[in-house]
Design a protein around this motif. Structure first.
Motif, PDB file in Angstrom:
ATOM      1  N   PRO A 207       0.857  -1.248  -0.095  1.00 61.06           N
ATOM      2  CA  PRO A 207      -0.135   0.082  -0.065  1.00 61.06           C
ATOM      3  C   PRO A 207       0.855   1.260   0.060  1.00 61.06           C
ATOM      4  O   PRO A 207       0.439   2.477  -0.554  1.00 61.06           O
ATOM      5  CB  PRO A 207      -0.888  -0.115   1.466  1.00 61.06           C
ATOM      6  N   ASN A 208       2.029   1.074   0.383  1.00 62.54           N
ATOM      7  CA  ASN A 208       3.017   2.440   0.467  1.00 62.54           C
ATOM      8  C   ASN A 208       3.267   2.774  -0.584  1.00 62.54           C
ATOM      9  O   ASN A 208       3.370   4.059  -1.204  1.00 62.54           O
ATOM     10  CB  ASN A 208       4.280   2.171   1.253  1.00 62.54           C
ATOM     11  N   LYS A 209       3.506   1.600  -1.699  1.00 55.55           N
ATOM     12  CA  LYS A 209       3.868   2.021  -3.239  1.00 55.55           C
ATOM     13  C   LYS A 209       2.677   2.597  -3.968  1.00 55.55           C
ATOM     14  O   LYS A 209       2.882   3.525  -4.771  1.00 55.55           O
ATOM     15  CB  LYS A 209       4.385   0.706  -3.930  1.00 55.55           C
ATOM     16  N   THR A 210       1.403   2.186  -3.451  1.00 59.89           N
ATOM     17  CA  THR A 210       0.195   2.574  -4.253  1.00 59.89           C
ATOM     18  C   THR A 210       0.245   4.111  -3.885  1.00 59.89           C
ATOM     19  O   THR A 210      -0.028   4.796  -4.766  1.00 59.89           O
ATOM     20  CB  THR A 210      -0.980   1.839  -3.508  1.00 59.89           C
ATOM     21  N   LEU A 211       0.419   4.594  -2.516  1.00 57.87           N
ATOM     22  CA  LEU A 211       0.462   5.896  -2.468  1.00 57.87           C
ATOM     23  C   LEU A 211       1.263   6.768  -2.930  1.00 57.87           C
ATOM     24  O   LEU A 211       1.170   7.970  -3.457  1.00 57.87           O
ATOM     25  CB  LEU A 211       0.180   6.246  -1.028  1.00 57.87           C
ATOM     26  N   SER A 212       2.629   6.152  -2.898  1.00 61.61           N
ATOM     27  CA  SER A 212       3.821   7.019  -3.333  1.00 61.61           C
ATOM     28  C   SER A 212       3.734   6.990  -4.787  1.00 61.61           C
ATOM     29  O   SER A 212       4.354   8.103  -5.704  1.00 61.61           O
ATOM     30  CB  SER A 212       5.164   6.388  -3.273  1.00 61.61           C
ATOM     31  N   LEU A 213       3.038   6.266  -5.939  1.00 59.05           N
ATOM     32  CA  LEU A 213       3.050   6.098  -7.034  1.00 59.05           C
ATOM     33  C   LEU A 213       1.885   7.191  -7.904  1.00 59.05           C
ATOM     34  O   LEU A 213       2.077   7.754  -8.827  1.00 59.05           O
ATOM     35  CB  LEU A 213       2.699   4.619  -7.575  1.00 59.05           C
ATOM     36  N   PHE A 214       0.819   7.297  -6.884  1.00 59.29           N
ATOM     37  CA  PHE A 214      -0.243   7.957  -7.181  1.00 59.29           C
ATOM     38  C   PHE A 214      -0.154   9.316  -7.937  1.00 59.29           C
ATOM     39  O   PHE A 214      -0.472   9.840  -8.936  1.00 59.29           O
ATOM     40  CB  PHE A 214      -1.430   8.026  -6.112  1.00 59.29           C
ATOM     41  N   PRO A 215       1.020  10.124  -7.206  1.00 54.58           N
ATOM     42  CA  PRO A 215       1.061  11.508  -7.707  1.00 54.58           C
ATOM     43  C   PRO A 215       1.491  11.522  -9.082  1.00 54.58           C
ATOM     44  O   PRO A 215       1.374  12.703 -10.000  1.00 54.58           O
ATOM     45  CB  PRO A 215       2.168  12.123  -6.827  1.00 54.58           C
TER      46      PRO A 215
END
Length: 610
Positions: free
Chosen positions: A85-93
């Motif tokens: 989930p950390n990668k999900t949030l970091s990729l979104f921008p």
């Protein structure tokens, strides 16, 4: 073959979790020049995610010359499913900065799910705010995800407000709401929502049972599980079994746990990894560490939870060398430890005085594995230092750590000072604690006893007055014994039990034999102003002694006597139980508020260090 047929094959791969077939199809698409054609790449990303291949999904996503919202929703979902989930949030921008795209309702749902999995309520509220002003603010799928997020983050009232705004409530939103109330300990609301649920299925039952178990309502969880079985609900998914195994562990009921184990075998889920991991934890908490080891040994592909569960179990039972040896085997097996593993290892060191090893493990966690210590890790390290008498080092740790010390941490240091007779430091720490808004009644008792030991009776009166004004009541000491055929709860000083005469007679016989072997009551833990004889009488009626005597009288001869006590075993009872284990030639296992004590042949597994 038409593209439609390829899509059907890919969907089959996702359903049956066949990554090798998905890769073969991907290779075929590249050969045919179809790897960037229409819906195929987006579908492949989704399949790779569901097959547990997030790196492949990420590579395919990065290679796409043109991405749309479906591509982004697919990769974010894939990362969530793979546990990143950390990668999900970091990729979104990058969705906006690289592709100039605005999120749609599917992307919002993925982001909210990532926040829920991380417990990141601040980021979750930011996503919620952006969702509300988006063109998709009425989307029920995203709203269901919001209900789940707020429920998991312990905010059931906000979850309810979102739930009420959903036009067509589905099983996902209902289940999330029920789980949120249950996990927050609001059993009444959880039951009300469950009764209103139009179509109950296994997953809604699981949500309620699991939530009740997690909030400490194990008995209610078991009652509902029995009701579910009577309703004839088919257990096609083992998650509910894992929840009920966890409830057995929290209740420390070995008999119940064994019954659930039998049911798991009968239903054919014994080989399920997370069920086996739950059994390791259950047997360890129910004081049968040998059964926990047996389950662990039968697991073919052990994961970090398997290793951590047995390491923590060994640590709790005072088997520090065993826990450390298991850790070495874990590393040799190529399994990377996590935060919980290190809590168990440092805890193991604290109860046998391995100060240097505990410090080395703490430093290894930071330097070798890049894990940032939590307050719990610092508390365990403080316990290592404090229990071994390094009180100044323990105090320096509190002053230098990047966290504000909480009540349990100060209480641990205070307990260490009291144990090692450092009255001056103990009183200073007690004064610090007294300035806080304490929540745990046992901390007040520790404060009172610290001042009483130092003869500071004015401070004792101050603590007692504070307890009265805040309506803090000392939890009465009780012990619970369960030996399959029956169970009993004994309270300290209890004289109303039907077998009180037999129990009293047996305890007097045992005391006479103990005195002939050199036993003399240690009344230092009785701090009330009374004569020696009355202090000894108080010790005589401690709940664990009553429970053990009852076990000797009622349990099958030769079997292990297992007792659960809600408070810490006092020094005198610890001595008495060592004597009793030798006199009656029985193994006695006591699970108290801090650890497990295995009494056998006049010795205890803690080596008198607890």
């Amino acid at each position: 073959m038409f593209v439609f047929q390829y899509l059907q094959h890919l969907k089959s791969c996702a359903i049956h979790r066949t990554p090798s077939t998905a890769k073969q199809l991907h290779a075929l698409f590249i050969k045919l020049g179809l790897h960037q054609f229409g819906p195929l790449p987006n579908t492949l990303i989704d399949v790779y995610g569901k097959c547990g291949l997030p790196l492949d999904a990420q590579c395919l996503f990065d290679e796409m010359p043109q991405r749309d919202c479906v591509s982004w929703a697919s990769i974010l979902t894939a990362l969530n499913q793979a546990g990143f989930p950390n990668k999900t949030l970091s990729l979104f921008p990058s969705m906006f900065s690289l592709d100039w795209l605005e999120p749609d309702h599917f992307v919002y749902a993925s982001l909210i799910k990532a926040c829920a999995n991380l417990g990141a309520i601040r980021q979750g509220k930011q996503v919620h705010g952006r969702f509300v002003v988006s063109p998709f603010s009425d989307d029920d799928v995203a709203k269901s995800s919001l209900v789940d997020m707020y429920a998991k983050c312990g905010l059931p009232d906000i979850a309810w407000a979102v739930f009420e705004s959903i036009r067509e409530k589905n099983s996902v939103s209902w289940t999330a709401m029920i789980s949120g109330y249950a996990r927050s300990g609001r059993t009444k609301e959880a039951m009300e929502q469950f009764s209103r649920l139009p179509n109950k299925n296994l997953f809604s039952w699981t949500a309620l049972i699991s939530g009740l178990g997690q909030s400490g309502n194990g008995i209610d969880a078991f009652s509902l599980f029995i009701e579910m079985r009577r309703e004839g609900v088919d257990i096609i998914d083992p998650l509910v079994l894992s929840s009920i195994v966890g409830a057995s562990a929290n209740l420390a009921s070995l008999a119940l746990g064994k019954q659930v184990h039998g049911l798991v075998i009968a239903l054919g889920f014994e080989s399920c990894l997370f069920i086996s991991n739950a059994f390791i934890d259950m047997y360890a908490k129910c004081s049968d560490i040998l059964a926990a080891r047996e389950i662990f040994g039968r697991i073919l592909r052990k994961d970090v939870v398997s290793w951590t569960s047995i390491i923590v179990g060994a640590a709790q039972h005072g088997q520090a060398e065993e826990a450390l040896a298991l850790y070495d085997q874990m590393l040799l097996a190529g399994i990377k430890p996590n935060e919980v593993t290190f809590v168990g290892l440092i805890y193991a060191c604290s109860h046998v005085g391995l100060v240097d090893r505990g410090s080395d493990i703490f430093n290894s966690m930071i330097n070798d594995y890049g894990i940032r210590p939590s307050l719990q890790h610092y508390t365990c390290l403080l316990d290592v230092l404090g229990r071994s008498g390094y009180l100044d080092k323990a105090k320096n740790l509190i002053e230098s750590m990047p966290f504000k010390p909480d009540e349990p941490m100060w209480a641990a240091l205070l307990s260490a000072c009291k144990h090692h007779g450092n009255t001056k430091m103990a009183c200073k720490i007690a004064d610090n604690l007294l300035s806080l808004k304490l929540k745990d009644s046992s901390t007040y008792i520790l404060l009172s006893n610290t001042y009483a030991s130092a003869g500071l009776w004015e401070n004792v009166a101050k603590v007692r007055k504070l307890m009265a004004s805040m309506e803090v009541r000392k939890e009465p000491g009780y012990s619970y014994i369960d030996f399959g055929k029956g169970s009993e709860i004994f309270y300290a000083g209890e004289t109303s039990h039907p077998m009180k005469d037999e129990i009293f007679s047996l305890l007097k016989e045992l005391e006479a034999e103990m005195r002939s072997r050199g036993y003399f009551p240690d009344t230092s833990s009785v701090l009330h102003d009374m004569d020696q004889q009355e202090k000894e009488r108080q010790l005589f009626w401690h709940s664990e002694r009553l429970a053990v005597a009852y076990g000797i009288l009622k349990a099958v001869p030769g079997t292990v006597i297992r007792v659960v006590k809600n408070l810490r075993v006092c020094g005198d009872c610890h001595t008495v139980l060592k004597f009793i284990s030798d006199i009656v030639r029985r193994e006695i296992i006591i699970r108290d508020a801090t650890r497990y004590h295995h009494f056998k042949d006049g010795k205890c597994s803690c080596n008198d260090f607890w």
